[in-house]
Every structure is written in C-alpha cells, then in structure tokens.
Design an enzyme around this catalytic site. Structure first.
Site, PDB file in Angstrom:
ATOM      1  N   GLU A  66      -8.612   5.193  -1.616  1.00  0.00           N
ATOM      2  CA  GLU A  66      -7.964   6.512  -1.782  1.00  0.00           C
ATOM      3  C   GLU A  66      -8.304   7.096  -3.150  1.00  0.00           C
ATOM      4  OE1 GLU A  66      -3.826   6.575  -0.553  1.00  0.00           O
ATOM      5  OE2 GLU A  66      -4.395   6.114   1.505  1.00  0.00           O
TER       6      GLU A  66
ATOM      7  N   GLU B 295      -6.351   1.718   6.983  1.00  0.00           N
ATOM      8  CA  GLU B 295      -4.886   1.833   6.885  1.00  0.00           C
ATOM      9  C   GLU B 295      -4.422   2.746   8.001  1.00  0.00           C
ATOM     10  OE1 GLU B 295      -3.123   2.688   3.067  1.00  0.00           O
ATOM     11  OE2 GLU B 295      -4.683   1.534   2.025  1.00  0.00           O
TER      12      GLU B 295
HETATM   13  O1  AHR Z   1      -0.023   1.110   2.602  1.00  0.00           O
HETATM   14  C1  AHR Z   1       0.669   1.691   1.544  1.00  0.00           C
HETATM   15  C2  AHR Z   1      -0.187   2.616   0.705  1.00  0.00           C
HETATM   16  O2  AHR Z   1      -0.566   3.711   1.471  1.00  0.00           O
HETATM   17  C3  AHR Z   1      -1.493   2.057   0.202  1.00  0.00           C
HETATM   18  O3  AHR Z   1      -1.365   1.319  -0.952  1.00  0.00           O
HETATM   19  C4  AHR Z   1      -2.290   3.292  -0.052  1.00  0.00           C
HETATM   20  O4  AHR Z   1      -3.677   3.095   0.079  1.00  0.00           O
HETATM   21  C5  AHR Z   1      -1.743   4.296   0.957  1.00  0.00           C
HETATM   22  O5  AHR Z   1      -1.438   5.509   0.385  1.00  0.00           O
END
Ligand code: AHR
Length: 495
Positions: free
Chosen positions: A174, A297
C-alpha cells in the site's frame, strides 16, 4: 424460479492456482502473539513456541501460502531486529496497530519455521516505505544464499545453516498510503530500483510482487503496468468488504440488519468488477497474462468487538462472513487466468479470521470451514460453468442469489461449490453436467438457523459443516435444495 447450473466437464479453462487459497498474518493485535506465537515456555502446548492447536487447524485447511509480516507493519519492519537470540532482540513500537511494544520475538526464523510446520510457501513483504535498498537486498541474501557471504554466515551463526526457499516476495505494501503516501510514478521508479537488488541466489527464483492498488484506483494499476511490467511477476490488489458508509461506522460483525446483510453481499461481489477492470488494464500491457494479479488482502472489515482495543481489529465471524468467503473464492476461481494468488485478511484474531483464540482456548470460525470445504479446488482444472439465477434487488443495486464455480481435481473428481446468498429464501437448483456420467456424488453443507450465527468459546460448534443429502436425480442432471444462507460443495466421481 429453478436456478440452473451447467458444468461443461470436457471444457477445461486453466489451472486454479492453489495460492488463491492463501492467507495473511500481520504483526497486528493478537494475530501473531497469542494467535501463533506463545513462546517455548508457555503452558499452552506448543512446538518450538508455536501453539499446537493453531498449527493443527492451519494444517487441516492446507494453507498453500502465508503472507507476512504485513500489511502496513511491513513498511516499518526492520528484519535485522528480528533475528538472533530472542532476549537480545531490539524492541520497537508498533505505531500502526495500537502503539504496543513489539518484542521482535517472532522474526524471520520463527516465520519460516511456521511455514515449514504448516507446509505453506512463505510470502514475505519487504520494507520500501522506511527501509533501504541495502536492507531489502541483504534480507534476500540472508534468506536464500547458500555458501559464504556476510548474510549467509550470520544466518548460520543464528542457527540455520541451510538457506530457505523463498519464492514470493513483495516490494512494499500500500505504498499509496501507509507504505509511504507515494504517487504511482514515484513508487514505480522505487519498485524498479529495489527489485534490481533482490537477487536470485543459489538456484532460488524470486516471484517479485509490486505493491498495487486498492479498490478502484485504476490509475495506480495503469502506471505500474506501463512503467514496470517487464520487472514484475505479480501486481497486488486490495479490497475489503465494508458494509458501513463511514470508516468509523463500518457495522457490527454480529449485530446487523437485513439491509446490512444485503449491502455486505452486494459489496463483496463487487470484487469481480474490480478484477475485470484492473485485469483489462493489465491486458493492455500484458496480453499474455504473464503478470499475476495478487489479491493479497481481502475479506470483511467490521467495527471491532465492543471492549477490544480499536487498534487490534478483532472481530467475530458469522455465517455472513462464510458466504462472503465462498462467493469471493468462486470469483477468484472463475478468474484464475489472471488471479494467481489471494490472501484473506487475516489468519488469526484479526479481521475475517480462520481461528479465534482466548488465551489457551481456540475456536474455528465459519470462514475456516469454507476454506476447508473449498480446498478441493486447489491446483484443480477450472471447468466451464453457466449459471442462470435470480437477481436480488437491494436499494438501487442488485446481486445474484447464487454463486458457483467448478473444477476437476487431479484425482479426476469434479468439485462444484455453490452459495445461496439469500438469508431468507431457499433455492431450488438444477445441476446439469455435460460431457460425463457420474457414479457417486457426495456433498458437504455449511448453513445456519439465523443470519448472525457464529461460534463462541462457550459454543464452538454452532456453525459447522455437515453432510449434504438434499440431492435427487432428475432429467439430465441433479436437483438440489439449497437452504437459505448456505454453502455447498459437491464432489462427483465419473463412471
Ligand atoms: O489488514 C489490515 C491492514 O489493511 C493492512 O495492514 C493494510 O495493508 C491494509 O490497509
């Protein structure tokens, strides 16, 4: 209406990469400490510090790949602080997640031991946001170089002579946000620089993954593909299902209305549109689909459980989560030409978890059971599938009541996974198999009496899979009755 599913058993459409069934464990809340790592001296039964109940649970779902150490944590993590004698490891503040002290007791050696014990491939995410090219380059040397070098020697001094095999490596996370608030043009340049110095040592071949977009940030994908495609093996995508309109009011994990149920389903299914749109951009630069889409994710994100630390992202998990998991996995299966990996967030005690712990106690969530039922699709051949189903209208939006995917496993069996996303109405379904005759059908079902049914430490078996027998032979196929809010996996053996 009678919903219809037609499976063309003789039309194979590519392999479903087992890594689509991957997981993600970050240094966040009780995800690592307590959830996985209890230490060798703990009264909780453990194998070299890793709790045995969790190990057994993770082995049973055949986790193919595990992402670590973050997430946002990855761009603050300095790996050298997490090796060597544990008592001497430098502590740090986990500023992203609750401001707690991080002991660094769970580091490189412990993570790779976990992967070896579970039988999962590691997927390590390196630090671009606050790290250096040298630091990342030396991590790869430490992990994979066989022979004489400063880092390989240090690894041996720290108790591991043989290098590990580490294929999947993320270059930041990110980076448009917690990973450095960068513009895509700037990150693309950094990506190219960092990846130059992460070398393939001693026969190890890295699969390099760039930090990708979130949601509908198509510009990010376009710039990364335009600027860096030849240097990429994978490009990540993040998408969370959040029913609430506001970040501070995402909705409760267990106490929700019919409206929130429908919003959750409708938003979860949006991931298909995102895969298609990001995929179209990737096709422009990579029509052969060499670069994998890595959805590293995904999952539900609700308000934390009342009374828990807001920085720990601890949430319960109901049959609603199970349906989000089932429908998402069906979508990933269907797009296995581009989607090469997906990692649900997160494995234990964080967001849409497989397992919840309370000190020495452990329970399995409804989402866990979905992964257990769907594991038959891992590395199977995707089969062509046509679906005729009803549309559920919800406010100005709509979503399909049934979600489905089908594959043929290496043992020849056909697997078909079906979800009924309606929490009130059962679904009559006609299943037609073209190109094969079957001698045996077996089925498993996960369903519940109420839409917020979940497992608790007092009642750990509220939601659990059972045999599914509501199958009859009809004209040219099978007739099924899918109860409301149910997930069914059928396995068929050809005559
Ligand atoms: O999964 C929680 C968080 O969500 C992670 O650390 C991040 O990459 C995303 O914003």
């Amino acid at each position: 209406m009678v919903h219809k599913v037609i499976v063309e058993t003789d039309i194979k459409q590519g392999k479903i990469n087992k890594n689509i069934y991957g997981h993600f464990a970050e240094h966040l809340g009780r995800g690592i400490y307590e959830g996985i790592w209890v230490g060798e001296d703990s009264s909780i039964p453990n194998t070299r510090g890793i709790r045995n109940d969790v190990l057994d649970a993770l082995k049973a779902i055949e986790i193919p790949v595990l992402r670590w150490p973050g997430g946002c944590f990855a761009d603050e993590y300095h790996w050298k602080n997490g090796v060597g004698t544990r008592e001497h490891r430098k502590r740090m503040v986990n500023t992203h997640w609750g401001g707690v002290t991080e002991s660094n007791h769970f580091g490189t050696h412990e993570f790779l031991m976990l992967c070896e014990l579970v039988g999962a491939e590691p997927y390590i995410c390196g630090n671009v946001g606050s790290g250096t090219v040298q630091e990342m380059s030396e991590w790869i040397e430490y992990l994979t170089l066989n022979g004489e070098s400063p880092m390989a020697n240090w690894r041996a001094e720290n108790g591991r002579y043989e290098p590990w095999q580490v294929t999947n490596f993320g270059v930041g996370n990110e980076n448009w946000g917690c990973g450095g608030n960068m513009r895509p043009e700037y990150y693309a340049d950094l990506y190219k620089q960092f990846q130059t110095y992460i070398r393939d040592y001693s026969g190890n071949k890295l699969y390099k993954i760039a930090g990708g977009a979130s949601d509908d940030n198509f510009h990010w994908t376009d710039v990364l593909m335009r600027e860096a495609a030849p240097h990429l093996d994978g490009l990540s995508l993040h998408y969370y299902t959040i029913p609430g309109e506001h970040w501070h009011a995402k909705g409760s994990a267990t106490d929700f209305s019919e409206d929130e149920w429908n919003t959750t389903m409708e938003k979860a299914l949006l991931i298909e549109e995102l895969i298609e749109k990001h995929g179209t951009i990737m096709d422009k630069y990579d029509p052969e689909k060499r670069v994998g889409m890595i959805i590293d994710e995904w999952g539900t994100w609700f308000d934390v459980e009342p009374g828990s630390n807001p920085g720990f992202l601890y949430q319960q998990n109901t049959i609603r989560d199970a349906l989000v998991a089932g429908a998402s996995l069906n979508i990933f299966n269907s797009h296995c030409d581009r989607v090469q990996m997906a990692n649900i967030a997160q494995t234990i005690n964080v967001l849409q978890a497989m397992v919840l712990t309370e000190r020495e106690k452990m329970i399995l969530t409804p989402t866990y059971h979905v992964f257990n039922m769907f594991k038959v699709h891992q590395d199977a051949d995707k089969l062509a599938l046509h679906l005729e189903t009803e549309t559920i209208r919800h406010k100005e939006k709509s979503f399909r009541q049934i979600s489905a995917s089908a594959s043929q496993a290496q043992d020849g069996r056909i697997n078909i996974s079906l979800c009924n996303l309606d929490h009130q109405r059962q679904a009559k379904l006609h299943l037609d198999f073209r190109g094969a005759q079957f001698s045996e059908v077996t089925g498993r079902i996960l369903t519940a009496e109420s839409k917020n049914a979940h497992n608790t430490f007092e009642e750990p078996e509220n939601v659990h899979p059972e045999a599914f027998n509501d199958i009859t032979n009809g004209d040219n196929g099978l007739e099924l009755q899918l109860p409301a809010m149910s997930i069914v996996v059928l396995r068929l053996k050809e005559t």
